[in-house]
Design an enzyme around this catalytic site. Structure first.
Site, PDB file in Angstrom:
ATOM      1  CB  SER A   1      13.252   3.229  -8.467  1.00 18.72           C
ATOM      2  OG  SER A   1      12.993   4.453  -7.826  1.00 18.72           O
ATOM      3  NE  ARG A   2      19.906   1.341  -3.939  1.00 16.40           N
ATOM      4  CZ  ARG A   2      20.791   1.565  -4.896  1.00 16.40           C
ATOM      5  NH1 ARG A   2      20.911   2.766  -5.411  1.00 16.40           N
ATOM      6  NH2 ARG A   2      21.550   0.593  -5.363  1.00 16.40           N
TER       7      ARG A   2
END
Length: 507
Positions: A371-372
């Site tokens: 998850s950025r």
């Protein structure tokens, strides 16, 4: 004399132009497979709705190819009745859908028509029209994603957190639990009391009608249908509906986002969406490229997913979260469509077939999932507790793969493997059983602080259930309630939690 005649003719023509409205029309010169080629309509716009006058009735079409001497259009109704020579008129409007609160709990087509047999969706004058294709919010209209969207799945909320306004891809082979994650996320929204409940839009693209019916029934049984909208383009429908369904779902989500609310839209799945667009493009005689997809296939999905955003407070502070689903073939994430969508989204949840067949469900590969937005989309308590979990689990999976060929294993390695097995078992979660984040915190705290290390892995599910039940019954107001409302694990709560866990684990 001739001069007078010319002047009279000019006056007559001028009067004619003032009183009569000129209309631009065209004619169908080719028709087949849901695509028509139209002669005329020199001033038509891309994505404009056209009206074809057939022998039986009028049918809408969508202008897609604007060529020098013709227009290529996608028929939006029954294309079988369209014949060569039929008259086509411009409507001067872009394709739009009726949106509003009345859509909640309903099943509609990509054109907003009801499919659930409950009658009209809107009373007269009670809807707003939104274009299926809208511009994405500008950078200045957005603000950073910082509010969690809890899925109710321990593995995801602890290691691959999703924020409101994020675009998180769910990717994996067929039958690995992709849709199950999306359905659990919808169900969890009314269990999760940490933030205001978002509106959920589920877009079914090219699925069997029996599967869509089962999904609707599941949501109804869990009380989740009342805040969910289903946009259905089943396998039996045309490529035009498959192509338009995600844009319709996004337009509905934008209606709620623009009113300061939170919305989640699930596209299930964009692989089939890409297939439909490829079919339409090849029929329109657009040049095929890699894997026979047209050159603008990346733009097809980027202009859809870029519309997901968390708006700034000046714009109302609403959010639209996108959870696209993509199906891979034999785990190949390097294929054309998966790589395109991975590059557009803010991270991916990768579901692995091998883990699924080993009984590890959800079968999330924590090494390839990311998850950025990361910990910015987590509560303070979850960030503090689960910070080291991802590293421990990834190390265990690597170690497990390495030592299967070793004959002699030292005590330190055995201890690490046992701990990894405990973590893996504690993170397992059956379908349709999402867990509110405060309950997740209690399980994760006990697991990561070694309370479960001496327990047999077969007994872990029963111990977890007992622990949650004990805290809920005896310590609800002093542990559960503060965690649910604030998302902060204070020292006082932590001390009480330690005592509660010790009592259950020691028995």
């Amino acid at each position: 004399m001739s001069y007078e005649i010319i002047e009279k003719l000019k006056q007559a023509i001028g009067q004619y132009e003032d009183t009569e409205k000129l209309e631009e029309i065209g004619r169908v010169i080719e028709s087949g497979d849901g695509i028509v080629k139209i002669y005329g309509l020199k001033n038509v716009k891309s994505q404009e709705v056209l009206s074809i006058e057939t022998a039986e009735n009028k049918i809408d079409a969508l202008a897609l190819n604007l060529e020098e001497d013709s227009v290529g259009a996608l028929v939006l109704g029954d294309h079988i009745t369209v014949r060569s020579g039929d008259i086509v008129r411009r409507t001067n409007r872009l394709l739009s859908i009726d949106v509003g609160k009345s859509l909640l709990g309903r099943v509609v087509s990509p054109f907003g028509r009801p499919l659930d047999g409950k009658g009209p969706v809107f009373a007269e004058g009670k809807s707003t029209q939104y274009f299926l294709e809208n511009d994405a919010p500008s950078v200045l209209d957005r603000e950073p994603v910082n509010t969690p969207l809890h899925t109710g799945i321990k593995t995801i909320d602890s290691m691959i957190p999703i924020g409101r306004g994020q675009r998180e891809l769910i990717i994996g082979d067929r039958q690995t639990g992709k849709t199950a994650i999306a359905i659990d996320t919808i169900i969890n929204q009314h269990l999760d009391a940490y933030r205001k409940m978002p509106i959920c839009i589920y877009v079914a693209i090219g699925q069997k009608e029996s599967k869509i019916a089962k999904t609707i029934e599941t949501l109804k049984n869990f009380g989740a249908l009342e805040y969910t909208i289903i946009v259905s383009a089943p396998a039996s429908s045309s490529a035009a509906l498959w192509y338009l369904a995600p844009y319709a779902g996004c337009a509905i989500g934008e209606y709620f986002r623009d009113r300061g609310e939170d919305a989640v839209v699930i596209y299930d799945d964009l692989s089939k969406h890409a297939w439909a667009y490829r079919q339409i493009s090849l029929l329109l005689r657009r040049p095929p490229g890699r894997e026979a997809y047209p050159g603008d296939i990346f733009y097809l999905h980027s202009r859809l997913l870029e519309r997901a955003a968390k708006l700034s407070k000046e714009k109302g502070g609403g959010s639209l979260t996108a959870l696209p689903i993509v199906e891979t073939q034999l785990g190949d994430v390097t294929a054309y469509i998966p790589t395109n969508i991975i590059s557009i989204t803010d991270g991916q949840i990768y579901l692995e077939s091998d883990l699924f067949y080993q009984g590890i469900r959800p079968a999330v590969n924590v090494g390839l999932s990311v998850s950025r937005v990361g910990s910015k989309a987590q509560t303070s308590a979850m960030k503090r507790i689960a910070g080291k979990l991802r590293l421990e689990l990834a190390q265990f999976r690597e170690l497990q793969a390495f030592i299967q060929f070793a004959s002699d294993v030292d005590d330190t390695t055995k201890k690490k493997i046992k701990r990894g097995q405990v973590i893996t078992e504690a993170l397992k979660q059956p379908d349709l059983s999402p867990m509110p984040f405060e309950k997740q915190l209690i399980i994760l705290y006990a697991m990561l602080n070694n309370y479960f290390d001496d327990i047999d892995t077969l007994e872990l599910p029963a111990i977890q259930a007992k622990l949650i039940e004990n805290v809920e019954k005896l310590h609800n107001m002093e542990i559960m309630e503060p965690l649910r409302k604030t998302g902060i694990l204070t020292k006082e709560i932590e001390e009480k939690l330690k005592i509660a866990i010790t009592k259950v684990v020691a028995k």
